[in-house]
Write an enzyme that holds these catalytic residues in place. Structure first.
Site, PDB file in Angstrom:
ATOM      1  CG  ASN A 119      -1.594   1.096   1.407  1.00  0.00           C
ATOM      2  OD1 ASN A 119      -1.635   2.132   0.515  1.00  0.00           O
ATOM      3  ND2 ASN A 119      -2.353   1.344   2.577  1.00  0.00           N
ATOM      4  CE  LYS A 132      -0.130   3.372   4.781  1.00  0.00           C
ATOM      5  NZ  LYS A 132      -0.054   3.236   6.297  1.00  0.00           N
ATOM      6  CG  HIS A 192      -6.009   1.582   4.936  1.00  0.00           C
ATOM      7  ND1 HIS A 192      -5.788   2.415   6.155  1.00  0.00           N
ATOM      8  CD2 HIS A 192      -5.109   0.743   4.700  1.00  0.00           C
ATOM      9  CE1 HIS A 192      -4.454   2.245   6.409  1.00  0.00           C
ATOM     10  NE2 HIS A 192      -4.011   1.191   5.621  1.00  0.00           N
ATOM     11  CD  GLU A 205      -3.350   5.268   6.862  1.00  0.00           C
ATOM     12  OE1 GLU A 205      -3.110   5.382   5.639  1.00  0.00           O
ATOM     13  OE2 GLU A 205      -2.274   4.800   7.654  1.00  0.00           O
ATOM     14  CD  GLU A 264      -3.785  -2.870   7.246  1.00  0.00           C
ATOM     15  OE1 GLU A 264      -2.646  -3.281   6.813  1.00  0.00           O
ATOM     16  OE2 GLU A 264      -4.455  -2.028   6.951  1.00  0.00           O
ATOM     17  N   GLY A 272       1.927   1.804  10.733  1.00  0.00           N
ATOM     18  CA  GLY A 272       2.753   3.000  10.845  1.00  0.00           C
ATOM     19  C   GLY A 272       3.377   3.285  12.169  1.00  0.00           C
ATOM     20  CB  SER A 303       4.801  -2.454  12.055  1.00  0.00           C
ATOM     21  OG  SER A 303       4.334  -0.934  12.210  1.00  0.00           O
TER      22      SER A 303
HETATM   23  C1  PEP Z   1      -1.093  -0.056   5.895  1.00  0.00           C
HETATM   24  O1  PEP Z   1      -0.975   0.986   5.436  1.00  0.00           O
HETATM   25  O2  PEP Z   1      -1.918  -0.707   5.646  1.00  0.00           O
HETATM   26  C2  PEP Z   1      -0.013  -0.671   6.833  1.00  0.00           C
HETATM   27  C3  PEP Z   1       0.013  -1.761   7.401  1.00  0.00           C
HETATM   28  O3  PEP Z   1       1.010   0.394   7.097  1.00  0.00           O
HETATM   29  P1  PEP Z   1       2.485   0.105   7.648  1.00  0.00           P
HETATM   30  O4  PEP Z   1       3.023  -1.295   6.950  1.00  0.00           O
HETATM   31  O5  PEP Z   1       3.365   0.935   7.515  1.00  0.00           O
HETATM   32  O6  PEP Z   1       2.139  -0.192   9.185  1.00  0.00           O
END
Ligand code: PEP
Length: 258
Positions: free
Chosen positions: A12, A14, A102, A104, A174, A180, A220
């Site tokens: 992703n 972003k 997601h 976010e 997630e 992040g 992460s």
């Molecule tokens: C994500 O954007 O779905 C995500 C898991 O980000 P990160 O790997 O940076 O935690």
């Protein structure tokens, strides 16, 4: 019996990378991955809308077996929805996967469970695979509400889908507190929540759907923790944010799923 589920590792991107940078990254990624990787793992990248066409052209021209993904879309096919993009528009660009719900989008742009369900159905109807994200906040986790939170989000997202549709989609567990932050769930926790989600799919759509639905872990994921997370029971791949912006790191994560 062999496991019917191929791992799916998705990057992703972003709101990062111009279309020039995106072309460079997908080319670097194609050098980092091998035929053996593609034979064992489905790999996808989700660039921002502005880079979809450029990345699609590179994948097509160089015959690179990386699936093209989008990060979001509206549920309607067209209309007065300024700033939005429709499933039909994405499908026309050979987009295969669309991230839906997601955290976010849910937290920053007010996406509701109903929006997620409508969008997931529209993505499916347009011939693409919805990658439906669910996950608890730190507060919910500390209150012992992880299972309740993820099952209510998943239950709402699967509303109105046939058993076959449910079996063909991708769920991504997630935990919001892991996205992040550099702080990942343990393999045991990821596996346990993915197992709960698979149980829910079995309850709602039957054993075949539960056996075929792919459930990713995201939050992460890095080269240093990928093997452990991806090797955990019921974890069928990873949704990767930050580490997917470095071709070598993403390549190492894909290889951990082989
Ligand atoms: C994500 O954007 O779905 C995500 C898991 O980000 P990160 O790997 O940076 O935690």
């Amino acid at each position: 019996m062999p496991d019917p589920r191929r791992p799916l590792v998705s990057g992703n991107w972003k709101m990062h990378l111009t279309h020039f940078d995106a072309i460079r990254l997908v080319q670097q990624l194609s050098y980092a991955l091998t035929k053996d990787d593609y034979a064992a793992v489905d790999v996808a990248v989700h660039p921002p809308f502005t880079a979809l066409r450029s990345v699609q052209t590179v994948l097509d021209a160089d015959d690179i077996p990386i699936g093209l993904g989008a990060q979001h879309c509206h549920w309607e096919t067209s209309g007065a929805f300024t700033g939005e993009v429709s499933p039909a528009m994405l499908a026309k660009l050979d987009v295969r996967y669309v991230i839906v719900g997601h955290s976010e989008r849910r937290a920053l742009f007010g996406q509701t469970d109903e929006d997620v369900a409508r969008t997931a159905r529209a993505v499916k109807a347009a011939g693409m695979v919805p990658l439906v994200c669910v996950g608890e906040t730190l507060e919910e986790r500390e209150a012992g509400r992880t299972e309740e939170r993820v099952t209510s989000q998943a239950r709402a997202a699967l509303e109105g889908m046939s058993a076959e549709e449910v079996g063909a989609l991708v769920l991504a567990y997630e935990p919001v507190w892991a996205i992040g932050t550099g702080r990942n769930a343990t393999a045991e926790d990821a596996s346990s929540v993915c197992g709960v989600l698979r149980g829910l799919v079995g309850e709602l759509a039957g054993a075949d759907a539960a056996a075929s639905v792919r459930i990713q872990y995201g939050g992460s994921v890095k080269p240093s923790n990928a093997a452990e997370l991806l090797g955990a029971p019921d974890v069928d791949g990873a949704l990767v944010g930050g580490a997917s912006l470095e071709a070598d790191d993403f390549g190492r994560i894909v290889r951990a799923a082989v």
